[in-house]
Design a protein around this motif. Structure first.
Motif, short mmCIF file in Angstrom:
data_model
loop_
_atom_site.label_atom_id
_atom_site.label_comp_id
_atom_site.label_asym_id
_atom_site.label_seq_id
_atom_site.Cartn_x
_atom_site.Cartn_y
_atom_site.Cartn_z
N ASP A 49 0.83 -1.03 -0.13
CA ASP A 49 -0.11 -0.03 -0.09
C ASP A 49 0.73 1.37 0.05
OD1 ASP A 49 -2.20 -1.08 -0.24
OD2 ASP A 49 -3.00 -0.97 1.89
N PHE A 50 2.14 1.25 -0.05
CA PHE A 50 3.01 2.34 -0.10
C PHE A 50 2.82 3.41 -1.02
CE2 PHE A 50 6.73 4.50 -2.15
CZ PHE A 50 7.16 5.32 -0.86
N LYS A 51 2.49 3.27 -2.02
CA LYS A 51 1.78 4.27 -3.05
C LYS A 51 0.55 4.91 -2.91
CE LYS A 51 4.54 2.37 -6.83
NZ LYS A 51 4.44 1.97 -8.41
N THR A 52 -0.56 4.22 -2.39
CA THR A 52 -1.68 4.66 -2.03
C THR A 52 -1.57 5.36 -0.69
OG1 THR A 52 -2.38 2.62 -0.75
CG2 THR A 52 -3.03 2.90 -3.20
N ALA A 107 -1.83 -17.35 6.80
CA ALA A 107 -0.57 -16.61 6.33
C ALA A 107 -0.75 -16.37 4.47
CB ALA A 107 0.56 -17.50 6.34
N LEU A 108 -1.52 -17.58 4.04
CA LEU A 108 -1.76 -17.29 2.61
C LEU A 108 -2.66 -16.23 2.38
CD1 LEU A 108 -1.65 -21.03 1.71
CD2 LEU A 108 0.11 -19.22 0.90
N LEU A 109 -3.97 -16.28 3.06
CA LEU A 109 -5.18 -15.30 2.96
C LEU A 109 -4.58 -13.76 3.06
CD1 LEU A 109 -8.04 -14.98 2.25
CD2 LEU A 109 -8.60 -15.01 4.85
N LYS A 115 -2.02 -8.63 -1.98
CA LYS A 115 -1.52 -8.89 -3.39
C LYS A 115 -2.59 -8.40 -4.35
CE LYS A 115 1.59 -10.47 -6.45
NZ LYS A 115 3.04 -9.89 -6.23
N LYS A 116 -3.71 -8.98 -4.21
CA LYS A 116 -4.77 -8.79 -5.23
C LYS A 116 -6.21 -8.45 -4.69
CE LYS A 116 -6.45 -9.33 -9.46
NZ LYS A 116 -5.88 -8.40 -10.50
N LEU A 117 -6.80 -9.26 -3.68
CA LEU A 117 -7.94 -9.41 -3.11
C LEU A 117 -8.52 -8.00 -2.80
CD1 LEU A 117 -8.21 -12.68 -0.93
CD2 LEU A 117 -8.79 -12.15 -3.32
N LYS A 118 -7.68 -7.09 -2.14
CA LYS A 118 -8.07 -5.76 -1.54
C LYS A 118 -8.56 -4.87 -2.76
CE LYS A 118 -5.63 -2.97 0.61
NZ LYS A 118 -5.05 -2.19 1.71
N GLN A 119 -8.08 -4.96 -3.72
CA GLN A 119 -8.19 -4.15 -4.94
C GLN A 119 -9.81 -4.68 -5.68
OE1 GLN A 119 -4.87 -4.19 -7.64
NE2 GLN A 119 -3.53 -4.86 -6.21
N LEU A 120 -10.28 -5.71 -5.21
CA LEU A 120 -11.70 -5.86 -5.62
C LEU A 120 -12.69 -5.62 -4.84
CD1 LEU A 120 -10.72 -9.76 -6.71
CD2 LEU A 120 -10.34 -7.78 -8.13
N PRO A 121 -13.69 -5.11 -5.53
CA PRO A 121 -15.05 -4.77 -4.67
C PRO A 121 -15.65 -5.71 -3.65
CG PRO A 121 -15.68 -4.96 -7.04
CD PRO A 121 -14.35 -5.17 -6.91
N LEU A 122 -15.54 -5.35 -2.36
CA LEU A 122 -15.99 -6.12 -1.35
C LEU A 122 -15.34 -7.56 -1.03
CD1 LEU A 122 -19.90 -6.20 -1.35
CD2 LEU A 122 -18.39 -5.17 0.40
N MET A 191 -7.21 0.97 -8.58
CA MET A 191 -8.06 -0.12 -7.77
C MET A 191 -9.41 -0.02 -7.98
SD MET A 191 -5.58 0.24 -4.33
CE MET A 191 -6.52 -1.20 -3.46
N ASN A 192 -10.16 -1.22 -7.90
CA ASN A 192 -11.64 -1.37 -8.25
C ASN A 192 -12.35 -1.68 -6.63
OD1 ASN A 192 -11.52 -1.04 -10.96
ND2 ASN A 192 -10.65 -3.03 -11.08
#
Length: 285
Positions: A49-52, A107-109, A115-122, A191-192
């Motif tokens: 999240d450094f850039k955001t 740890a994987l979640l 990596k990816k999930l937080k960029q997706l809506p909900l 990000m979405n």
């Protein structure tokens, strides 16, 4: 999170069984594993999240302020290794190899969330909320088989299940509000998140509805058990149900980042106070 585990093991379990269902050695391994994995998740999230954060929280930067990007990655790997290692040791000591999957899965979640999930809506919001709520149920998997007969496992499952249910939804509302607060930086990085897809007003209405749903669900549970758990019931009305009703009313008309920050912090306080109801439950046993 560590505080929640202390309440569950040393207040709740102790009250219903008059003994420690989880041994001190198992509990220590669990806490080290849990906190290490969660800390690793936070470190990796700050790295991703450094850039955001440069846009959304320029005064609260950790990466490049306290640690370099390279050191942040090293710290993440060390913490994750410690967390998974202690989780495996815990599983071996319990003679329940499958328990190790809980810590590896967490740890994987957390990795895929950042990596990816937080960029997706909900989806990202639901993933992190699930992880926090599920951590409340993990102690049930740590009770040795020989200790189960002295505990009321159905009662434990019900109480912790209710607590996990509310932790999930309170955290989900809070994550949605935080997305609204961070919309500027998230938008700049394509990000979405939900507020970017459907707008702030609709997103705040969804968060408001979830807060209302949660307060109504709590009202029904209190109504059903108020005669048995009087102290806990009145405590939850004042510290959780009424504040959630207030949030459900105020969120749709919130406009500024200071408003969003206030409601996000208030939801954090509600969650903390709700967890403390575990202290009052034993008074009715």
């Amino acid at each position: 999170m560590g505080y929640t585990q202390l309440l569950i093991n040393f207040v709740f379990f102790q009250a219903i069984s008059n003994t420690h269902l989880i041994s001190s050695s198992i509990f220590v391994l669990y806490i080290i594993s849990l906190l290490s994995i969660m800390a690793a998740g936070y470190v990796y999230n700050d790295f991703k999240d450094f850039k955001t954060d440069v846009v959304n929280k320029p005064k609260k930067l950790i990466v490049t302020t306290l640690f370099t990007i390279e050191n942040t990655q090293i710290i993440y790997k060390i913490l994750n290794t410690i967390g998974i290692l202690f989780g495996v040791l815990l599983a071996l000591q319990l003679k329940k190899p499958s328990v190790a999957l809980i810590f590896i899965g967490a740890a994987l979640l957390l990795y895929f969330y950042s990596k990816k999930l937080k960029q997706l809506p909900l989806i990202g919001n639901i993933a992190i909320s699930f992880l926090i709520s599920f951590s409340i149920l993990v102690p049930l998997f740590l009770i040795p088989e020989q200790a189960i007969y002295i505990s009321d496992s159905v009662f434990e499952l019900f109480i912790l299940g209710v607590l996990a249910f509310f932790a999930f939804f309170i955290n989900l509302v809070r994550e949605i509000v935080k997305d609204v607060q961070d919309i500027k930086g998230d938008y700049m990085l394509n990000m979405n998140t939900l507020p970017i897809i459907i707008g702030r007003k609709r997103t705040l209405k969804i968060a408001s509805f979830l807060s209302l749903f949660l307060s109504i669900a709590l009202m029904f549970i209190i109504y059903k058990y108020v005669l048995i758990y009087k102290a806990a019931s009145f405590y939850l009305i004042g510290t959780c149900m009424l504040p959630l009703l207030y949030i459900s009313y105020k969120l749709p008309i919130a406009r500024t980042n200071s408003d969003f920050r206030f409601y996000s912090n208030l939801l954090k306080v509600i969650m903390f106070l709700g967890i403390n109801s575990l202290i009052l439950l034993p008074l009715s046993f």
